[in-house]
Design a protein around this motif. Sequence first.
Motif, PDB file in Angstrom:
ATOM      1  N   PHE A   1       0.825  -1.213   0.000  1.00 38.19           N
ATOM      2  CA  PHE A   1       0.000   0.000   0.000  1.00 38.19           C
ATOM      3  C   PHE A   1       0.857   1.260   0.000  1.00 38.19           C
ATOM      4  O   PHE A   1       0.686   2.149  -0.847  1.00 38.19           O
ATOM      5  CB  PHE A   1      -0.926   0.014   1.217  1.00 38.19           C
ATOM      6  CG  PHE A   1      -1.661   1.313   1.396  1.00 38.19           C
ATOM      7  CD1 PHE A   1      -2.635   1.705   0.494  1.00 38.19           C
ATOM      8  CD2 PHE A   1      -1.356   2.161   2.462  1.00 38.19           C
ATOM      9  CE1 PHE A   1      -3.304   2.917   0.641  1.00 38.19           C
ATOM     10  CE2 PHE A   1      -2.019   3.368   2.618  1.00 38.19           C
ATOM     11  CZ  PHE A   1      -2.992   3.742   1.704  1.00 38.19           C
ATOM     12  N   TYR A   2       1.803   1.336   0.937  1.00 35.78           N
ATOM     13  CA  TYR A   2       2.606   2.558   1.040  1.00 35.78           C
ATOM     14  C   TYR A   2       3.582   2.687  -0.133  1.00 35.78           C
ATOM     15  O   TYR A   2       3.933   3.811  -0.520  1.00 35.78           O
ATOM     16  CB  TYR A   2       3.331   2.601   2.380  1.00 35.78           C
ATOM     17  CG  TYR A   2       2.408   2.939   3.520  1.00 35.78           C
ATOM     18  CD1 TYR A   2       2.004   4.251   3.740  1.00 35.78           C
ATOM     19  CD2 TYR A   2       1.902   1.952   4.361  1.00 35.78           C
ATOM     20  CE1 TYR A   2       1.137   4.576   4.773  1.00 35.78           C
ATOM     21  CE2 TYR A   2       1.026   2.259   5.394  1.00 35.78           C
ATOM     22  CZ  TYR A   2       0.647   3.572   5.593  1.00 35.78           C
ATOM     23  OH  TYR A   2      -0.229   3.883   6.602  1.00 35.78           O
TER      24      TYR A   2
ATOM     25  N   LEU B   1      -6.935  -3.304  -7.229  1.00 32.73           N
ATOM     26  CA  LEU B   1      -7.596  -4.210  -6.281  1.00 32.73           C
ATOM     27  C   LEU B   1      -6.683  -4.509  -5.104  1.00 32.73           C
ATOM     28  O   LEU B   1      -7.106  -4.446  -3.937  1.00 32.73           O
ATOM     29  CB  LEU B   1      -7.999  -5.506  -6.987  1.00 32.73           C
ATOM     30  CG  LEU B   1      -8.576  -6.613  -6.078  1.00 32.73           C
ATOM     31  CD1 LEU B   1      -9.857  -6.143  -5.413  1.00 32.73           C
ATOM     32  CD2 LEU B   1      -8.804  -7.896  -6.872  1.00 32.73           C
ATOM     33  N   LEU B   2      -5.425  -4.829  -5.389  1.00 36.98           N
ATOM     34  CA  LEU B   2      -4.465  -5.107  -4.327  1.00 36.98           C
ATOM     35  C   LEU B   2      -4.227  -3.886  -3.457  1.00 36.98           C
ATOM     36  O   LEU B   2      -4.038  -3.993  -2.240  1.00 36.98           O
ATOM     37  CB  LEU B   2      -3.146  -5.591  -4.933  1.00 36.98           C
ATOM     38  CG  LEU B   2      -3.189  -6.928  -5.681  1.00 36.98           C
ATOM     39  CD1 LEU B   2      -1.842  -7.231  -6.311  1.00 36.98           C
ATOM     40  CD2 LEU B   2      -3.593  -8.065  -4.744  1.00 36.98           C
ATOM     41  N   LEU B   3      -4.246  -2.699  -4.074  1.00 35.30           N
ATOM     42  CA  LEU B   3      -4.049  -1.467  -3.310  1.00 35.30           C
ATOM     43  C   LEU B   3      -5.216  -1.222  -2.356  1.00 35.30           C
ATOM     44  O   LEU B   3      -5.007  -0.813  -1.207  1.00 35.30           O
ATOM     45  CB  LEU B   3      -3.897  -0.282  -4.272  1.00 35.30           C
ATOM     46  CG  LEU B   3      -3.393   1.015  -3.646  1.00 35.30           C
ATOM     47  CD1 LEU B   3      -1.916   0.895  -3.292  1.00 35.30           C
ATOM     48  CD2 LEU B   3      -3.602   2.185  -4.586  1.00 35.30           C
ATOM     49  N   ILE B   4      -6.430  -1.480  -2.820  1.00 32.94           N
ATOM     50  CA  ILE B   4      -7.608  -1.296  -1.963  1.00 32.94           C
ATOM     51  C   ILE B   4      -7.568  -2.264  -0.777  1.00 32.94           C
ATOM     52  O   ILE B   4      -7.788  -1.865   0.381  1.00 32.94           O
ATOM     53  CB  ILE B   4      -8.902  -1.499  -2.775  1.00 32.94           C
ATOM     54  CG1 ILE B   4      -9.078  -0.353  -3.783  1.00 32.94           C
ATOM     55  CG2 ILE B   4     -10.122  -1.575  -1.858  1.00 32.94           C
ATOM     56  CD1 ILE B   4     -10.182  -0.593  -4.794  1.00 32.94           C
ATOM     57  N   VAL B   5      -7.277  -3.528  -1.058  1.00 33.07           N
ATOM     58  CA  VAL B   5      -7.177  -4.523   0.020  1.00 33.07           C
ATOM     59  C   VAL B   5      -6.047  -4.159   0.975  1.00 33.07           C
ATOM     60  O   VAL B   5      -6.199  -4.244   2.198  1.00 33.07           O
ATOM     61  CB  VAL B   5      -6.962  -5.936  -0.566  1.00 33.07           C
ATOM     62  CG1 VAL B   5      -6.689  -6.948   0.547  1.00 33.07           C
ATOM     63  CG2 VAL B   5      -8.169  -6.362  -1.390  1.00 33.07           C
ATOM     64  N   SER B   6      -4.917  -3.731   0.423  1.00 27.87           N
ATOM     65  CA  SER B   6      -3.778  -3.329   1.251  1.00 27.87           C
ATOM     66  C   SER B   6      -4.122  -2.125   2.121  1.00 27.87           C
ATOM     67  O   SER B   6      -3.706  -2.047   3.276  1.00 27.87           O
ATOM     68  CB  SER B   6      -2.570  -3.008   0.365  1.00 27.87           C
ATOM     69  OG  SER B   6      -2.169  -4.133  -0.381  1.00 27.87           O
ATOM     70  N   ALA B   7      -4.886  -1.178   1.561  1.00 36.86           N
ATOM     71  CA  ALA B   7      -5.304  -0.003   2.327  1.00 36.86           C
ATOM     72  C   ALA B   7      -6.181  -0.408   3.512  1.00 36.86           C
ATOM     73  O   ALA B   7      -6.042   0.128   4.618  1.00 36.86           O
ATOM     74  CB  ALA B   7      -6.049   0.970   1.421  1.00 36.86           C
ATOM     75  N   LEU B   8      -7.080  -1.346   3.285  1.00 38.86           N
ATOM     76  CA  LEU B   8      -7.948  -1.825   4.361  1.00 38.86           C
ATOM     77  C   LEU B   8      -7.142  -2.525   5.454  1.00 38.86           C
ATOM     78  O   LEU B   8      -7.393  -2.334   6.650  1.00 38.86           O
ATOM     79  CB  LEU B   8      -9.008  -2.786   3.795  1.00 38.86           C
ATOM     80  CG  LEU B   8     -10.042  -2.166   2.844  1.00 38.86           C
ATOM     81  CD1 LEU B   8     -10.934  -3.242   2.247  1.00 38.86           C
ATOM     82  CD2 LEU B   8     -10.881  -1.117   3.577  1.00 38.86           C
ATOM     83  N   ILE B   9      -6.152  -3.322   5.038  1.00 42.74           N
ATOM     84  CA  ILE B   9      -5.306  -4.009   6.015  1.00 42.74           C
ATOM     85  C   ILE B   9      -4.462  -3.008   6.798  1.00 42.74           C
ATOM     86  O   ILE B   9      -4.314  -3.107   8.020  1.00 42.74           O
ATOM     87  CB  ILE B   9      -4.408  -5.042   5.304  1.00 42.74           C
ATOM     88  CG1 ILE B   9      -5.260  -6.183   4.750  1.00 42.74           C
ATOM     89  CG2 ILE B   9      -3.338  -5.594   6.244  1.00 42.74           C
ATOM     90  CD1 ILE B   9      -4.502  -7.178   3.899  1.00 42.74           C
ATOM     91  N   ALA B  10      -3.907  -2.004   6.089  1.00 42.50           N
ATOM     92  CA  ALA B  10      -3.114  -0.974   6.756  1.00 42.50           C
ATOM     93  C   ALA B  10      -3.967  -0.164   7.733  1.00 42.50           C
ATOM     94  O   ALA B  10      -3.545   0.128   8.855  1.00 42.50           O
ATOM     95  CB  ALA B  10      -2.478  -0.047   5.719  1.00 42.50           C
ATOM     96  N   ALA B  11      -5.179   0.180   7.313  1.00 42.09           N
ATOM     97  CA  ALA B  11      -6.085   0.938   8.185  1.00 42.09           C
ATOM     98  C   ALA B  11      -6.481   0.111   9.404  1.00 42.09           C
ATOM     99  O   ALA B  11      -6.533   0.621  10.527  1.00 42.09           O
ATOM    100  CB  ALA B  11      -7.329   1.355   7.406  1.00 42.09           C
ATOM    101  N   GLY B  12      -6.757  -1.173   9.180  1.00 42.41           N
ATOM    102  CA  GLY B  12      -7.109  -2.061  10.288  1.00 42.41           C
ATOM    103  C   GLY B  12      -5.961  -2.211  11.274  1.00 42.41           C
ATOM    104  O   GLY B  12      -6.173  -2.196  12.497  1.00 42.41           O
ATOM    105  N   SER B  13      -4.742  -2.325  10.769  1.00 41.17           N
ATOM    106  CA  SER B  13      -3.572  -2.451  11.640  1.00 41.17           C
ATOM    107  C   SER B  13      -3.371  -1.183  12.454  1.00 41.17           C
ATOM    108  O   SER B  13      -3.057  -1.236  13.647  1.00 41.17           O
ATOM    109  CB  SER B  13      -2.326  -2.727  10.797  1.00 41.17           C
ATOM    110  OG  SER B  13      -2.449  -3.947  10.094  1.00 41.17           O
ATOM    111  N   SER B  14      -3.567  -0.026  11.815  1.00 35.83           N
ATOM    112  CA  SER B  14      -3.428   1.244  12.516  1.00 35.83           C
ATOM    113  C   SER B  14      -4.487   1.397  13.600  1.00 35.83           C
ATOM    114  O   SER B  14      -4.196   1.833  14.720  1.00 35.83           O
ATOM    115  CB  SER B  14      -3.535   2.398  11.514  1.00 35.83           C
ATOM    116  OG  SER B  14      -3.445   3.646  12.166  1.00 35.83           O
TER     117      SER B  14
END
Length: 354
Positions: A87-88, A318-331
């Motif tokens: 994501f980043y 698609l991978l960026l959206i999923v990665s963003a959700l995972i990053a947001a969830g981790s934060s």
Amino acid sequence: MNRKNILSAGLFLALMLLTFYTIFHGNDMEYVWQTVKKLHPVYLALAICTGFFFVSAEGLMIWYLLRALKCRTNPFSCIRYSFIGFFYSGITPSATGGQPMQLYYMKKSGLRIADSTVVLMTVALIYKLVLVLIGIGIVIFWYPSLCLYLKNYLYLYYLGLFLNTALVAALLFIMISPRCFRNLVSTGEKLLQKLHILRPSATRRQKLFEMADSYHEAVVFFLQHKRHIAVVTAFTFVQRFSVFFLTWLIYKGMGLSGHSMMAVIMIQATVYIAVDMLPLPGAQGITELMYKTVYSIIFPGAFLTASMCVTRSINFYLLLIVSALIAAGSSLLGRRAVAKKQPGSSRALSDTVS
């Protein structure tokens, strides 16, 4: 969100809008959409699975190397680090934001910075080395086709190959030279002090040098355990070719034929090599422009734009959206963990005072 993050997000969105305009302008999107709907669902599902495998594979390699260093972690956490890095990397120029954020979350999970640093640098080094070896192999064994398909973008391919080779050489030098790494750490600390981000501290300086020594010990460990490096290198080849193979799945899913699997895969490899080091978030815009040029012989008519939309949607957006959700969830989970600790600490302090 600081100013740097706001600028990165703004640049990313601007490039995304410009990219979409480039894709849609001058095309009969109704006809393109009808072409997309003809894509065989089995091939589409396989392409999506291939995209997720590409990102997850990095996490498995991180887990494998951390285990070799006797670090306690699990594969799911390491796959999470991989998606955070994706994501980043996707929203920052030249993918510079991925590894620092991976280090941040690995540190929060209790992993030593020295171990995490050497593992991430090893993965990055091998990742780039494999790309360079593929690029050199294409020049040696596939040069006539390279010129045929890339046309005016051939110079960009050579630029990408040169930049990746230079980065591999720099990473390798830093990893095998403990003095270079120590000087790099010391210079970084001095720079942060001049910018008034850090205050002078002899204790912190000693800890940084201890981290540098631990980092060198980890590098020596991998140099002495070449089997781990060989396994990661072989797996990186599989990972790299998986994302190239994704385009072949789209080609077959659209019912097309007449071009070999090797040709479709090699063309996708040339695009990746050309745009990999460009200072554009997610290599947006230039990737799509190159795709429309190099694949014009492979995908006829509306199939060209349709395949580009599907391929980029799967292997990036698609991978960026999923990665963003995972990053947001981790934060979010990290903030909740901090919030839970603070009230407890306050109660403990009041009990001690009373």
